[in-house]
Design an enzyme around this catalytic site. Structure first.
Site, PDB file in Angstrom:
ATOM      1  N   ASP A  19      -0.609   3.696  18.688  1.00 33.24           N
ATOM      2  CA  ASP A  19      -0.245   3.968  17.299  1.00 33.24           C
ATOM      3  C   ASP A  19       1.238   3.641  17.086  1.00 33.24           C
ATOM      4  O   ASP A  19       2.029   3.685  18.035  1.00 33.24           O
ATOM      5  CB  ASP A  19      -0.513   5.452  17.001  1.00 33.24           C
ATOM      6  CG  ASP A  19      -0.459   5.764  15.518  1.00 33.24           C
ATOM      7  OD1 ASP A  19      -0.431   4.826  14.693  1.00 33.24           O
ATOM      8  OD2 ASP A  19      -0.441   6.966  15.170  1.00 33.24           O
ATOM      9  N   GLU A  20       1.628   3.341  15.849  1.00 30.48           N
ATOM     10  CA  GLU A  20       3.037   3.066  15.491  1.00 30.48           C
ATOM     11  C   GLU A  20       3.664   2.036  16.438  1.00 30.48           C
ATOM     12  O   GLU A  20       4.766   2.221  16.954  1.00 30.48           O
ATOM     13  CB  GLU A  20       3.862   4.366  15.514  1.00 30.48           C
ATOM     14  CG  GLU A  20       3.313   5.482  14.649  1.00 30.48           C
ATOM     15  CD  GLU A  20       3.544   5.282  13.152  1.00 30.48           C
ATOM     16  OE1 GLU A  20       3.993   4.185  12.757  1.00 30.48           O
ATOM     17  OE2 GLU A  20       3.254   6.215  12.391  1.00 30.48           O
ATOM     18  N   LYS A  76      -4.718   4.380   8.861  1.00 30.27           N
ATOM     19  CA  LYS A  76      -4.633   3.897  10.242  1.00 30.27           C
ATOM     20  C   LYS A  76      -5.093   4.954  11.254  1.00 30.27           C
ATOM     21  O   LYS A  76      -5.732   4.609  12.253  1.00 30.27           O
ATOM     22  CB  LYS A  76      -3.210   3.438  10.571  1.00 30.27           C
ATOM     23  CG  LYS A  76      -2.166   4.521  10.637  1.00 30.27           C
ATOM     24  CD  LYS A  76      -0.821   3.966  11.018  1.00 30.27           C
ATOM     25  CE  LYS A  76       0.244   5.044  11.040  1.00 30.27           C
ATOM     26  NZ  LYS A  76       0.000   6.075  12.051  1.00 30.27           N
ATOM     27  N   THR A  77      -4.787   6.226  11.005  1.00 33.06           N
ATOM     28  CA  THR A  77      -5.206   7.270  11.951  1.00 33.06           C
ATOM     29  C   THR A  77      -6.729   7.349  12.009  1.00 33.06           C
ATOM     30  O   THR A  77      -7.319   7.512  13.079  1.00 33.06           O
ATOM     31  CB  THR A  77      -4.617   8.632  11.541  1.00 33.06           C
ATOM     32  OG1 THR A  77      -3.198   8.503  11.403  1.00 33.06           O
ATOM     33  CG2 THR A  77      -4.923   9.697  12.578  1.00 33.06           C
ATOM     34  N   ARG A 129       6.225   6.827  -0.031  1.00 27.18           N
ATOM     35  CA  ARG A 129       5.950   8.254   0.176  1.00 27.18           C
ATOM     36  C   ARG A 129       5.324   8.876  -1.069  1.00 27.18           C
ATOM     37  O   ARG A 129       4.748   9.960  -0.999  1.00 27.18           O
ATOM     38  CB  ARG A 129       7.242   9.031   0.499  1.00 27.18           C
ATOM     39  CG  ARG A 129       8.012   8.635   1.747  1.00 27.18           C
ATOM     40  CD  ARG A 129       7.156   8.530   2.966  1.00 27.18           C
ATOM     41  NE  ARG A 129       6.694   7.160   3.168  1.00 27.18           N
ATOM     42  CZ  ARG A 129       5.689   6.813   3.954  1.00 27.18           C
ATOM     43  NH1 ARG A 129       5.007   7.725   4.587  1.00 27.18           N
ATOM     44  NH2 ARG A 129       5.346   5.550   4.104  1.00 27.18           N
ATOM     45  N   GLN A 143       7.517  -1.094   8.307  1.00 25.72           N
ATOM     46  CA  GLN A 143       7.988   0.287   8.424  1.00 25.72           C
ATOM     47  C   GLN A 143       8.762   0.514   9.724  1.00 25.72           C
ATOM     48  O   GLN A 143       8.878   1.650  10.194  1.00 25.72           O
ATOM     49  CB  GLN A 143       6.813   1.270   8.338  1.00 25.72           C
ATOM     50  CG  GLN A 143       6.138   1.287   6.974  1.00 25.72           C
ATOM     51  CD  GLN A 143       5.147   2.429   6.852  1.00 25.72           C
ATOM     52  OE1 GLN A 143       5.514   3.599   6.717  1.00 25.72           O
ATOM     53  NE2 GLN A 143       3.870   2.102   6.902  1.00 25.72           N
TER      54      GLN A 143
END
Length: 717
Positions: free
Chosen positions: A217-218, A33-34, A600, A248
Site C-alpha cells: 500500500d502507499e 484502494k484499501t 480531502r 500524492q
C-alpha cells in the site's frame, strides 16, 4: 464469490481478479484502494490460488494494517491473525525476532523510538566531547537515519570534508554503542533485515518461497531501501501488487522516493498498469480543480479523477485584507456551517505551516468553538513557544520557579541535574526562590547559574522601554533560542512559530484599542502572558467531544471531511518559499501537496488567502498563490472582490521586492483626532490597512500611543 466481487467498478474488478502477475495499481484519491487491496487478498485465498501463509501485505501505518486485518476477517472465513500484514518496520521486527541469533541480537532486543535515539545520541556526543552547536544531536540522528535508509553503513558513508568526516566517525561510535546495548532504532530494523536476507541464502530462499504474493500500500511513499527489500523477497518468483498514487507523493523530506513507481513500472509491472480514477469521495468541481492543478506536473504516470456524484457546489474563494481578516472569515463560515447542521468534526482547516494556526486558534478561542490540532500541539503548547514564554515570565517575575527550571539550561549552559538539585535544596532551606538562591551555589555550577541570572537581568534592563513585540523579539534572540533552532536541521518550523509569537504580540491590544507596550499603562507583558495562558488552557475539545479539526496539509493525507478550508494560499507560503527555491522538484512536490489538500474535501471547499500577513512582527504584503491561477475560473465562486493594497514593505512571495506607499482608510499623518478616553491628539504615523490598520497618536495629556483602528474609535476634530 459473487458477494465478494459485488459492487466493484470495472477497473477495481480487473485489479482484484488479475492472474498472478506483477502489477501497478494507480489509485487516485478516494478511489477505494484499501477495498481493492483487501478484496484482492480475499479473492486469492477464496479461489485457492494461495493460502493465508503465502501473503505478505505491507502498509505504512499500524492503523492501516489493523483496518486491513479487520476487513479481511469479514471477507474470508479464516483466522487472519497469523498472516503477515503490517508496516515495513513491524514486519522486519517480526522477522528479526525469529532470527535474532543470525543477526547478532539478543533475544529480547529493544527498539528505540525517536526520543530514545535522540537521548542516546546526546549522551554519546557528550561522552565524545562533540560540540553540540556544530553537531546538533537532531542533525546527527538525521545523518545516521538518512544513510541507513539508503542502505549505507558507517563504513560505506562518504565524507567530502572534515565536518562530514566527524559525523561519519560518530556514526561508527553510534553503531558500536547500539551493538553493546543490544538495541536498534527504526531505520536499523529495515537495514538489518535487508542485510540478513541478502547474505543468508537459505533464509532468503525460505521467505521467497513462502511469500507468493506481496501486496504494498502507499507505494509512492517507499524509500530506496524499502524498494530493495521488496526486490529481495520477490527474487524467487513472488509477484508484487503495488498500489499507490504518484500525485500524492509528499514525503520527500522523509526519504520517500517517488521515482520508485517509475522504476517499478520498468522493472516489474510492464503493461500491467491499472488506473483507479473513479472517486467516491468528492463532488465533480472539487475533482476538476485537483485535476487542473496536477496536470502542470511533468513526468507523471497520469490519471484523471472523475465522479458520478454530480458537479456539486463551486469552490468558494476568499481573499482577506489580512491574515486576521482571513481567520475571521473562516471561523464565521464554520459557525454558519454548524448552525446549518454540519458536524464540527467534519470541518477541517488546513495550513501549509504550523505557525499559521496561531491566528486561527485565537479566533476559535474568541468565538468559543472547541477545536483539536490533529497530529500536533496547539500553538501555545509548542516547546519553543513555552521556552520563550518562560523567559518572558522571568522578566516579569524572577521568583517563578517553574519558568526558571524550564530555561535555566535551555539552550544548554552546562548546568547539570546535580547542580539543580543542590540549588533546589538551598532554596528550600532559605525559603526563597531558585533565582534568589542562585548566589549560594559555588564552583563551576555557581558560575553557570550566575551567568544565567545576569542574562535575565540584562534582558530586563534592555527591554525596559521597548514595545511588546520588540521585547519578545529581543528575548528570543539574546536568550539563544533563535540561534539554537537555526542550527537544528528541523528548526525552521520552530523559528516560524517564534516569529508568529512576535506577530501575536504586535496585534495584541487592550480593551481601549491600545497596542500595548511595557511602558504603557497596565503592563502589556503581564497581560500578554495572561492572554497566552488563557488561550492555551481553553477550548481544547475533550475526548469524544465534537470539534473543528486543525492540521497541516501533510497531516491531512488519508483523511476526508465534508468541508475543508485551505488557508494561506499566497506565494512564498503555499507554495512554500523554501520548496520554490529548490527548483522544479520542490515546486512539483508543493503542487502534489495542494492536490492532496483539495482532495480531502467531500462537499464544500474553500480556498483562502490574505493580502497582508504578519511576518517578524511587521505587515508583509502578499502575492496570491500561483496554484489559484491554475484552477479554471468557471469552477470558482469568488466571495469578495480583490481590494487594491498598497504595501509599505517588501511583498512576501514577490522575490523582486516591490514597494508602495502605506494606506490607512480616511486617516493621515497630521490629522487632529479625539479618543473617548485619551482626549485630543495628533496622528504622527500610520501603518497597515483593514483589520491590521493602526495609527500612532500623540495625545496632549496621555502621550504617544499606538491604536488599532478596529478597536479604537477616533473622531477627526
Amino acid at each position: 464469490m459473487s458477494d465478494l466481487l459485488a459492487n466493484l467498478n470495472a477497473p477495481q474488478l480487473q485489479s482484484v481478479t488479475l492472474p498472478p502477475v506483477h502489477a501497478l495499481i494507480l489509485a487516485g484519491a478516494g478511489s477505494g484502494k484499501t477495498r481493492v487491496l483487501t478484496t484482492r487478498i480475499a479473492w486469492l485465498i477464496s479461489t485457492n490460488q494461495l493460502g493465508p501463509q503465502g501473503v505478505l501485505a505491507v502498509t505504512f501505518t499500524n492503523k492501516a494494517a489493523k483496518e486491513m486485518t479487520a476487513r479481511l476477517s469479514s471477507l474470508v472465513p479464516i483466522n487472519v491473525r497469523g498472516m503477515w500484514i503490517g508496516t515495513f518496520h513491524g514486519l522486519c521486527n517480526r522477522l528479526l525476532r525469529a532470527h535474532y541469533r543470525e543477526v547478532g541480537l539478543p533475544q529480547s532486543f529493544q527498539i528505540m523510538d525517536s526520543a530514545d535515539q535522540l537521548a542516546m545520541v546526546k549522551r554519546l556526543a557528550k561522552n565524545l566531547g562533540l560540540d553540540d552547536e556544530r553537531f546538533p544531536p537532531r542533525e546527527l540522528c538525521q545523518f545516521i537515519n538518512a544513510h541507513k535508509e539508503q542502505g549505507l553503513r558507517a563504513a560505506q558513508a562518504e565524507a567530502y570534508d572534515s565536518h562530514t568526516q566527524k559525523r561519519v566517525d560518530f556514526y561508527v561510535e553510534y553503531e558500536n554503542q547500539c551493538n553493546r546495548e543490544g538495541v536498534v532504532d527504526f531505520a536499523e530494523l529495515l537495514l538489518r533485515c535487508y542485510e540478513l536476507l541478502q547474505r543468508n541464502e537459505p533464509l532468503r530462499t525460505h521467505y521467497q518461497q513462502r511469500f507468493q504474493q506481496i501486496l504494498v500500500d502507499e507505494f509512492q511513499d517507499t524509500n530506496r531501501l524499502q524498494y530493495a527489500w521488496l526486490q529481495l523477497l520477490a527474487g524467487g518468483g513472488a509477484k508484487i501488487f503495488a498500489v499507490g498514487d504518484d500525485d500524492q507523493s509528499i514525503y520527500r523530506f522523509r526519504g520517500a522516493e517517488v521515482g520508485n513507481m517509475r522504476d517499478f513500472e520498468r522493472d516489474y509491472a510492464g503493461a500491467n498498469i491499472i488506473r483507479l480514477e473513479q472517486n467516491y469521495r468528492s463532488h465533480g468541481n472539487i475533482l476538476a480543480a485537483a485535476n487542473a492543478i496536477i496536470k502542470f506536473n511533468s513526468d507523471r504516470l497520469g490519471k484523471n479523477l472523475w465522479t458520478d456524484a454530480g458537479e456539486g457546489e463551486r469552490i468558494r474563494v476568499f481573499e482577506g485584507v489580512s491574515d486576521l481578516d482571513e481567520a475571521r472569515f473562516v471561523i464565521e463560515e464554520i459557525r454558519e456551517l454548524i448552525r446549518d447542521g454540519m458536524t464540527p468534526t467534519q470541518i477541517a482547516i488546513l495550513y501549509r505551516s504550523n505557525a499559521q494556526s496561531r491566528v486561527l486558534e485565537h479566533e476559535l478561542f474568541t468565538k468559543a468553538i472547541p477545536y483539536k490540532v490533529y497530529g500536533g500541539l496547539r500553538f501555545f503548547e509548542r516547546q519553543e513557544i513555552k521556552h520563550a514564554l518562560a523567559y518572558l515570565r522571568l522578566l516579569g517575575n524572577p521568583d517563578d520557579d517553574t519558568a526558571f527550571l524550564r530555561v535555566v539550561n535551555f539552550p544548554t549552559r552546562g548546568i547539570g541535574a546535580r547542580s539543580l538539585e543542590n540549588l533546589q535544596a538551598a532554596a528550600h532551606q532559605t525559603h526563597s526562590s531558585l533565582y534568589n538562591a542562585a548566589a549560594s551555589l559555588s564552583g563551576k555550577a555557581g558560575q553557570a547559574v550566575g551567568a544565567f541570572i545576569r542574562l535575565i537581568e540584562s534582558l530586563r534592563l534592555e527591554t525596559e522601554k521597548l514595545p511588546l513585540p520588540e521585547i519578545i523579539e529581543h528575548v528570543i534572540e539574546k536568550s539563544g533560542l533563535a540561534e539554537h533552532y537555526r542550527t537544528d536541521k528541523e528548526g525552521q518550523e520552530r523559528l516560524e512559530n517564534l516569529d508568529e509569537l512576535i506577530n501575536a504580540a504586535a496585534t495584541f491590544v487592550d480593551d481601549d484599542g491600545v497596542v500595548m507596550s511595557v511602558e504603557g499603562e497596565g503592563g502589556a507583558l503581564a497581560s500578554f502572558l495572561a492572554h497566552a495562558s488563557l488561550e492555551s488552557g481553553e477550548h481544547q475539545a475533550g475526548e469524544g467531544q465534537e470539534a473543528v479539526q486543525l492540521m497541516t496539509v501533510h497531516a491531512a493525507k488519508g483523511l476526508e471531511f465534508d468541508a475543508v478550508f485551505i488557508t494561506g494560499l499566497e506565494q512564498g507560503l503555499f507554495p512554500h518559499e523554501n520548496a520554490v527555491n529548490e527548483g522544479k522538484d520542490g515546486l512539483e512536490e508543493e503542487r502534489r501537496l495542494m492536490y492532496v489538500a483539495i482532495t480531502r474535501a467531500r462537499q464544500r471547499l474553500y480556498l483562502c488567502s490574505a493580502q497582508t500577513r504578519m511576518l517578524h512582527g511587521q505587515t508583509r504584503y502578499c502575492v496570491p498563490s500561483s496554484f489559484l491561477g491554475e484552477i479554471p475560473e468557471s469552477l470558482m465562486l469568488r466571495l469578495n472582490k480583490r481590494q487594491k493594497a498598497a504595501p509599505a514593505v517588501p511583498v512576501f512571495g514577490d522575490f523582486g521586492g516591490g514597494y508602495a506607499e502605506p494606506v490607512v482608510d480616511g486617516l493621515r499623518v497630521g490629522l487632529t483626532v479625539e479618543h473617548a478616553k485619551f482626549g485630543i491628539g495628533v496622528i504622527v504615523a500610520t501603518e497597515g490597512r483593514g483589520a491590521d490598520a493602526r495609527v500612532q497618536v500623540n495625545f496632549a495629556s496621555n502621550g504617544m500611543k499606538w491604536l488599532a483602528l478596529e478597536y479604537a474609535k477616533l473622531t477627526p476634530v
